[in-house]
Design an enzyme around this catalytic site. Sequence first.
Site, PDB file in Angstrom:
ATOM      1  NE  ARG B 137      -3.067  -0.174   3.021  1.00  0.00           N
ATOM      2  CZ  ARG B 137      -4.313  -0.490   2.686  1.00  0.00           C
ATOM      3  NH1 ARG B 137      -5.076   0.403   2.116  1.00  0.00           N
ATOM      4  NH2 ARG B 137      -4.790  -1.686   2.938  1.00  0.00           N
ATOM      5  NE  ARG B 188       6.845  -0.384   6.161  1.00  0.00           N
ATOM      6  CZ  ARG B 188       5.597   0.068   6.286  1.00  0.00           C
ATOM      7  NH1 ARG B 188       5.228   1.202   5.718  1.00  0.00           N
ATOM      8  NH2 ARG B 188       4.710  -0.604   6.975  1.00  0.00           N
ATOM      9  CG  HIS B 216       4.314   5.205   8.305  1.00  0.00           C
ATOM     10  ND1 HIS B 216       4.919   5.600   7.139  1.00  0.00           N
ATOM     11  CD2 HIS B 216       3.253   4.446   7.941  1.00  0.00           C
ATOM     12  CE1 HIS B 216       4.242   5.102   6.112  1.00  0.00           C
ATOM     13  NE2 HIS B 216       3.236   4.410   6.571  1.00  0.00           N
TER      14      HIS B 216
END
Lengths: 391, 391, 391
Positions: B137, B188, B216
Amino acid sequence: MSAASLLFSCSMHVGVSHPKVAAKPSPCCLLNQPWNHLKSKTPFGHSGVFEKSKLSHKGDEILWRAGALQVESAPSFSMGQKFHLHDVIEAQQFDRETLNAIFEVARSMESIESKSSRSQMLKGYLMATLFYEPSTRTRLSFESAMKRLGGDVLTTENAREFSSAAKGETLEDTIRTVEGYTDIIVMRHFESGAAKRAATTASIPVINAGDGPGQHPTQALLDVYTIEREIGKLDGIRVGLVGDLANGRTVRSLAYLLAKYQDVKIYFVSPNVVKMKDDIKDYLTSKGVEWEESADLLEVASKCDVVYQTRIQKERFREKIELYEEARGKYIVNQDVLDAMQKHAVVMHPLPRLDEITVEVDRDPRAAYFRQAKNGLYIRMALLKVLLLGW
Amino acid sequence: MSAASLLFSCSMHVGVSHPKVAAKPSPCCLLNQPWNHLKSKTPFGHSGVFEKSKLSHKGDEILWRAGALQVESAPSFSMGQKFHLHDVIEAQQFDRETLNAIFEVARSMESIESKSSRSQMLKGYLMATLFYEPSTRTRLSFESAMKRLGGDVLTTENAREFSSAAKGETLEDTIRTVEGYTDIIVMRHFESGAAKRAATTASIPVINAGDGPGQHPTQALLDVYTIEREIGKLDGIRVGLVGDLANGRTVRSLAYLLAKYQDVKIYFVSPNVVKMKDDIKDYLTSKGVEWEESADLLEVASKCDVVYQTRIQKERFREKIELYEEARGKYIVNQDVLDAMQKHAVVMHPLPRLDEITVEVDRDPRAAYFRQAKNGLYIRMALLKVLLLGW
Amino acid sequence: MSAASLLFSCSMHVGVSHPKVAAKPSPCCLLNQPWNHLKSKTPFGHSGVFEKSKLSHKGDEILWRAGALQVESAPSFSMGQKFHLHDVIEAQQFDRETLNAIFEVARSMESIESKSSRSQMLKGYLMATLFYEPSTRTRLSFESAMKRLGGDVLTTENAREFSSAAKGETLEDTIRTVEGYTDIIVMRHFESGAAKRAATTASIPVINAGDGPGQHPTQALLDVYTIEREIGKLDGIRVGLVGDLANGRTVRSLAYLLAKYQDVKIYFVSPNVVKMKDDIKDYLTSKGVEWEESADLLEVASKCDVVYQTRIQKERFREKIELYEEARGKYIVNQDVLDAMQKHAVVMHPLPRLDEITVEVDRDPRAAYFRQAKNGLYIRMALLKVLLLGW
């Protein structure tokens, strides 16, 4: 220099006899011809016309030989077509002239890459990265090269699924399918010789991005290119190859390519369990390349233009872990080695590294290994350009 | 007002002192400057000169402090240059002014995205998505953002292979290699603090797309942006944070950022086992933000502008599955909650959701969670634009 | 022919009632309209205007019926809008006219693809390949199609992660998120019916790239397209379906689509354990399509225009491995079959193949299976064009 002296013998592996991209005329085909400077050297305003290339099979190798030069009143731009690169399969396929020509294109890529308005030279072209085993570093480098030139990419890192045991498709069938979707294939495979099989099948260019224990020719090219960029020459250089010389395909290919240059001397510095094998030593000797084994890294470092360090490959030692540990710590490039080195010399490494080069070395301008990695981008840009658009 | 007095205090985490993209002038740099409208407000047609930013280290954190703002006769368009965003590492790096500036760019991205002839603002730029753990996503959102602006992407979802245990490369070495192939890195990672290490190493911008239990920040930004877009303001809002407040980094970051606005009130509605921790409560109190715990979701819903629901994270409960089941069913946003809510209020959720918001809610115009997901695209477009082209 | 006779009934599955891409006007919408040739057939320089399409539900199927033609003084280019393709979900959605229209676009794609200066028709458009199970061949074909038209792609091959058991997001929620990042979704899923659910949810077009044992409509389209390209017609053809007719969704879909043409005859040649099932036989009979079972491949080959060979799917036999081995070797397309075949006939295969077609066959010009794979590219280019830009 007379045109007649422009004879050469260009040995390259080619899988097919027809020019692979001949059907695709490009508006860019007159750009970046490294041979254009030769025009002015040809007397009487005309240039050489080469005999049609002929394919001859010699055992496992296919040689492409250009015939003797015939001077005619042909336009000199045909100089740019004196050899055609179909595929990049193994380091051995390149002779000195081809290497020089590739490096000249690579240098022009450096200036293209540094500009914010990048080239659109390969706009409309698609490259497939057909990776049967993942190699993120190599894949990203190729994909960046393609995109920096305006091309686009089809990516797969699980190409094994194409030929899964359950389905059992041959590599040849996969290639025949994929070549319908793309203009060039960059392939990584787990089997030695797979790239050659792919190139033989494909009607589009194939670049070998590593096939098992076999070849990784673009790494070999970027190593030689880096030496030339850092030291300014290839003839007459002194290179120390350090670390795992038995298993590293990188140092073996490098030694092989260096033999194409004049007055090169190579020093081998390695733990006893991973010494350079006799085949390469014999080859160097047969080519008149001086070489010497040494256990004294500092002394070698003081004499060399290039200290080429490599990682001891733990995976080769299996259960003999104490041998690995002993070998691993034996030759470390650290501040002491830097202190012994000459001012103009450099440290190279194919990466990734563990601790065989200490982090303190990174700060020294002679640490060339990250520049070396970057040169991989320029070499790959150059190869994509030459394979898709010609010289 | 002298130009020299245009000092300000901008606290941001930066890994390097030099402007990361300064060397790359862009033809697009005059487009979409959210500060251009300020020009006309500046008298005398000349501009401010800013003090050079200074880096000071404070323990683990590096603060970039400009001095206090002094208003003089400087042209206001220089306002757009008052700070330079190098990296996006953590929510705490943004002050209110920076948030506002980013949101203004994000709004301009909404209109760009809606057009069929999309922007080519980032044409020629490459972004690498270096994902050490997959997050489809988040990755798709960043890649869409880059491509909507005409840029291109190098993707990897198995970046762990770079630093495999067998090969043992450091994150720093990986970054030094990858930065040679691309213009910006979106990373990430599974380790808290990895993004900060990458940013410190890289000479190109780094965006943290989540580093383990740590940060995040783009999620936090899109949450605040969504509240402003949906409610029309940030000062004076009432927000109910519902669900797993102990483990959700989303609600923790959101609470942190809301403290930058005036007259905010926050309600915490959560099962006992996953209550909001004291560090955030203490922080809010220290900033003068009113907060209150409640067990009555309907009552809170009736008072709030935003009901921010979150998923109870099963994976945190391990063998205590009965505790999870109890917590999971306790606070559900359903039609009853909608009925209690005010007309202008909205329901938000960071997604994915299970059944903590019933499907019937989706049909209500106050269900803002899919618009919120879409806002992630605008925020990421804005950040890419600002990091690569400046304000 | 009067304009009024241009009535038709276009049965297609559509998930939503509004035109999915209506909001996105394209500068290319006047290009490649396969219906433009009808202009000259319309008397008086004006053309048909179609009644607004109406959606009517019929059990599981939604029919889109164009109303009666009303002749007005409207410009004839409105002919190009007589039906709108929203999604590609299953082979059954296409009637003969729609197939012809798609094939006409596909043919125009052949000439686009062959040029070095490729089309920018879909520049600015993004396609997401949302693959819940990997299928590299299908994915690369779609991605190549999109990029050959100037579009770009967001790739995911691990879309399961979106809806992992741990997180439990529904397909519908995933689609609502992804549709915010892209203009069209190509989905591969492990569950039959998943594509229909996605299309019902999405406000952008969805193409089914295979949903479990269900449908793989673009494969069916490329098969019919290949027959037309190779044989020159579809009415009156003789087709031999060989191999695993019980499990192969390819041959089942193909038989279904061939029933739309006149005077077709189908031969079934398969081992007893994998015979064509009665549902398809009954369907063919009901449509007046002649069919016949045969055990004599050579005789069938001598009569057919197309010998469509398929792989015996080992995975369907499980522990009954001896049955598999028996079935596998029974009908092989080899030189003997080629010798029996007519000169104009062709061999097709959906690929991958094992040894059910021997390698010697590859050299025969009647071996059409790699051309068939290439046709998949043209069909997918055509579908992307039609779904995003209209006819």
